[in-house]
Design an enzyme around this catalytic site. Structure first.
Site, PDB file in Angstrom:
ATOM      1  N   LYS A   1     -13.634  -0.374   5.633  1.00 30.58           N
ATOM      2  CA  LYS A   1     -13.968  -1.433   4.073  1.00 30.58           C
ATOM      3  C   LYS A   1     -15.114  -2.466   5.113  1.00 30.58           C
ATOM      4  CE  LYS A   1     -10.762   0.322   2.341  1.00 30.58           C
ATOM      5  NZ  LYS A   1     -10.250   1.156   2.857  1.00 30.58           N
TER       6      LYS A   1
ATOM      7  N   ASP B   1      -0.862  -6.265   8.812  1.00 28.69           N
ATOM      8  CA  ASP B   1      -1.721  -5.419   8.605  1.00 28.69           C
ATOM      9  C   ASP B   1      -2.997  -5.516   7.925  1.00 28.69           C
ATOM     10  OD1 ASP B   1      -3.729  -2.844   7.511  1.00 28.69           O
ATOM     11  OD2 ASP B   1      -1.873  -2.592   6.605  1.00 28.69           O
TER      12      ASP B   1
ATOM     13  N   TRP C   1       0.906  -0.752   0.160  1.00 27.43           N
ATOM     14  CA  TRP C   1       0.269  -0.103  -0.143  1.00 27.43           C
ATOM     15  C   TRP C   1       0.956   1.666   0.082  1.00 27.43           C
ATOM     16  CZ3 TRP C   1      -2.152   2.290   4.508  1.00 27.43           C
ATOM     17  CH2 TRP C   1      -3.390   3.778   4.033  1.00 27.43           C
TER      18      TRP C   1
END
Length: 417
Positions: free
Chosen positions: A270, A234, A149
């Site tokens: 999300k 993560d 990311w």
């Protein structure tokens, strides 16, 4: 006229003498800049596949019914708006830890998990980076998968860690470079920190299999008490990747079962659609309740000068859902529904490209990748051309958000791809 000329000269002199005159124009954000360009485009066919936010079958933002129900419950309770503690809403953080580690996980049962609420996943990573830079005694270097990311590197650099990479994505196969990954982790200096995407790797959508996770665990773990590497997970997409919160937590839970001490970042942007509420958690597994208390105290010292304490509303939403049996079951079904829609878009895109359009090339990776994103492998100049000529927007590295596709635009996208 002379006085006007003097004023203009003086005005220019003031501007040129500004304290900020030497500040350079920064580049637009690689991800959020895509949305800015999309909004400025007036073409009715435009498609935004850049930002990782779920959209429904009509391309609209989606508020989960379980979230609406939680807010109704909260409104009826008429709670106050007082400050939360530095480490946040305890009801939420306890439930978030159970969601990640499992209610029967040894660190949960023994009271050995130090956990704090964070400002979504970004805040969790920042807290973790700052804590490790200050307190992890063995290394100040963190290894990220290549690619990772885009915000990972600045987060950890600004936290005081040196950032390096390990191989992850194989451009030739459009899949996992597992041999390269294993080799690089084996060669990493002892006790280095390694960042692992727990599920739905961003930006590639390529995840290790459960058997591969077991091999990664073996490499990260060395014989005896000491560990070769320190794993920092993560987990921004639990439940959102496969549709199962249990399956998506496999890597984290397996590592803990194998005796690893881990750091974990969680996001509820999300899987609960709480993007603007900024709800997350950061946690560390410790060796004892006494050690946990000491770690908790130092987490507070890290957080206090950052933002003092976290926001209230989103944590109450997430906590209400996670702590209510019926609402939790409803939420899990909704998460699966979102994941299933994305999977159906992968199937539809694959069929369009291979069967309907007979597009040259190998497109199997569209179906084998998982989660919100797919990595097309397009180059920056190609993504720029798609935006300018076809009004299709994605990040410069060729990452697309599958959630941006629907029955109304997938045909147009496939034809232009």
């Amino acid at each position: 006229m002379l006085s006007i000329a003097r004023r203009q000269i003086n005005s220019r002199a003031v501007r040129s003498a500004s304290i900020w005159a030497a500040v350079a124009q920064g580049p637009p954000d690689a991800i959020l800049g895509v949305t800015e360009a999309f909004k400025a485009d007036k073409d009715p066919k435009k498609i935004n596949l850049g930002v990782g936010a779920y959209r429904d079958e009509n391309g609209k933002p989606y508020v989960l019914p379980s979230v609406k129900k939680a807010e109704e419950i909260m409104a009826a309770a008429m709670g106050d708006k007082e400050y939360l503690p530095i480490t946040g809403d305890a009801g939420f953080t306890k439930a978030a830890a159970k969601l990640a580690y499992g209610a029967d996980s040894a660190p949960i049962v023994d009271g050995r998990i130090a956990v704090t609420q964070s400002i979504s996943g970004t805040g969790a990573l920042r807290i973790g980076g700052a804590f490790l830079a200050r307190h992890y005694p063995h290394s100040k270097t963190i290894y990220l998968p290549v690619p990772s990311w885009g915000n990972h590197t600045p987060i950890f650099r600004d936290s005081g860690l040196e950032v390096k990479g390990y191989r992850y994505f194989d451009k030739k196969t459009v899949g996992l470079d597992f041999n390269g990954l294993i080799e690089d982790l084996k060669n990493a200096p002892e006790r280095s920190i390694v960042l692992l995407h727990a599920c739905a790797h961003n930006p590639t959508g390529v995840d290790p299999t459960q058997e591969q996770w077991k091999q990664i665990s073996d490499v990260v773990k060395a014989s005896g008490y000491e560990k070769k590497l320190f794993p920092f997970f993560d987990m921004a997409y639990q439940g959102f990747a496969s549709g199962s919160t249990l399956r998506d937590a496999f890597a984290v839970r397996y590592f803990v079962e194998q005796g690893h001490q881990v750091a974990l970042s969680q996001s509820f942007a999300k899987n609960m659609g709480l993007y603007g509420e900024r709800v997350g958690a950061f946690s560390l597994t410790t060796s004892s309740p006494e050690e946990k208390a000491r770690v908790d105290s130092q987490l507070k010292i890290v957080i206090r000068p950052m933002y003092s304490n976290p926001p209230l509303h989103g944590a109450r939403i997430a906590g209400t859902i996670l702590n209510d049996t019926q609402l939790y079951a409803q939420w899990e079904a909704e998460v699966k529904g979102m994941a299933d829609r994305i999977i159906s878009m992968r199937d539809a895109l694959y069929n369009k490209l291979t069967h309907d359009l007979n597009t040259p090339g190998e497109w199997g990776h569209i179906k084998s990748q998982i989660g919100m994103f797919s990595f097309t492998g397009l180059k920056p100049e190609q993504t720029k051309a798609l935006a300018e000529k076809a009004h299709i927007y994605m990040t410069g590295d060729g990452r697309i958000s599958m959630a941006g596709l629907n029955a109304h635009n997938i045909g147009y996208f496939a034809e232009e791809d």
